[in-house]
Write an enzyme that holds these catalytic residues in place. Structure first.
Site: not given
Length: 273
Positions: A73, A158, A207, A216, A219
């Site tokens: 994260c 992703h 997410e 994110c 992301g």
């Protein structure tokens, strides 16, 4: 059982930090879901568990609000670095934080935190995503629609999709469909990207395990390197997320991706489990 916690956020991507350096406490999936419920618990997108590490300065475990454990994260590692520094636990910079995605190196830069996110992964088998080689602008059907997606991993998977208007995307409808698309055996995070200029892009995120989030970190990095690889933006770009901006740089010499953004403490408290 009473448990002390700290509530933090990175651009509105909010998380509960549990300092388990001494206790070694790791929540179960059920406990994680209960704590992250917004009406019955503390509320949040993720739980971060701070633990000792045998291979780095510290170890971070991450649980999403569906109770699942995830590899990495980006906003979380910034928050954890801020937490460690503000508590005087360590003044080392950059820190080395062990994650399931490898060792991540956050560094305090004034009021912001800069993170060496390592090298992006494009090989399909390592993302992982169905297919061979590098998947860039590949047509994928989901929810009765066809999207041109690019797959990349920043330690977690992703699916990046460019669009002319991110606000027009029915993210709550299509996000969970793509997250669980059969092409992604471990599910995937989903980023819709609108390129504004070579130095700026707008990103909305679904997410994995958390749903729509205001930001994110991984992301933003995944979306940026996918657009960079396609020649749509330059090697340094601002990713504008609903919660604010992240600065992303993909260093040509090292191949590493660097993310810079804020991390804030909101409050501290105790919860009864």
């Amino acid at each position: 059982m009473e448990l002390e916690f700290t509530k933090m956020h990175g651009l509105g991507n909010d998380m509960v930090v549990l300092d388990s350096l001494s206790s070694g406490f790791i929540p179960t999936s059920e406990q994680a879901r209960a704590m992250l419920q917004r009406r019955y618990g503390i509320g949040g997108d993720q739980i971060l568990v701070l633990l000792p590490s045998e291979s780095a300065d510290f170890k971070m475990l991450i649980f999403n609000n569906d109770g699942s454990e995830v590899e990495m994260c980006g906003n979380g590692v910034r928050c954890l670095a801020r937490y460690i520094h503000d508590r005087g636990i360590s003044d080392k910079t950059p820190l080395e934080i062990e994650t399931l995605a490898g060792t991540i190196k956050p560094e305090l830069v004034g009021d912001l935190v800069k993170v060496d996110m390592g090298k992006p992964i494009f090989e399909a088998s390592r993302v992982p995503v169905k297919g061979e080689g590098i998947l860039r602008g590949v047509e994928m059907e989901a929810g009765g629609r066809v999207f041109k997606m690019s797959a990349v991993s920043m330690g977690n998977p992703h699916c990046v999709i460019e669009t002319d208007d991110v606000e027009a995307v029915p993210l709550s409808e299509i996000g969970p469909v793509i997250e669980r698309h059969p092409w992604f055996p471990n599910r995937t995070n989903v980023e819709f990207v609108q390129v504004v200029s070579p130095r700026r892009m707008i990103v909305r995120v679904w997410e994995r395990g958390a749903g729509i989030t205001l930001a994110c970190g991984t992301g933003a990095c995944g979306a940026a390197v996918a657009m960079m690889d396609l020649g749509r933006v330059g090697r340094e770009v601002t990713a504008a997320l609903p919660g604010g901006d992240l600065e992303i740089k993909w260093d040509e010499k090292t191949g590493h991706v660097f993310m810079t953004g804020p991390a804030r403490e909101v409050y501290r408290g105790t919860i009864k489990l």
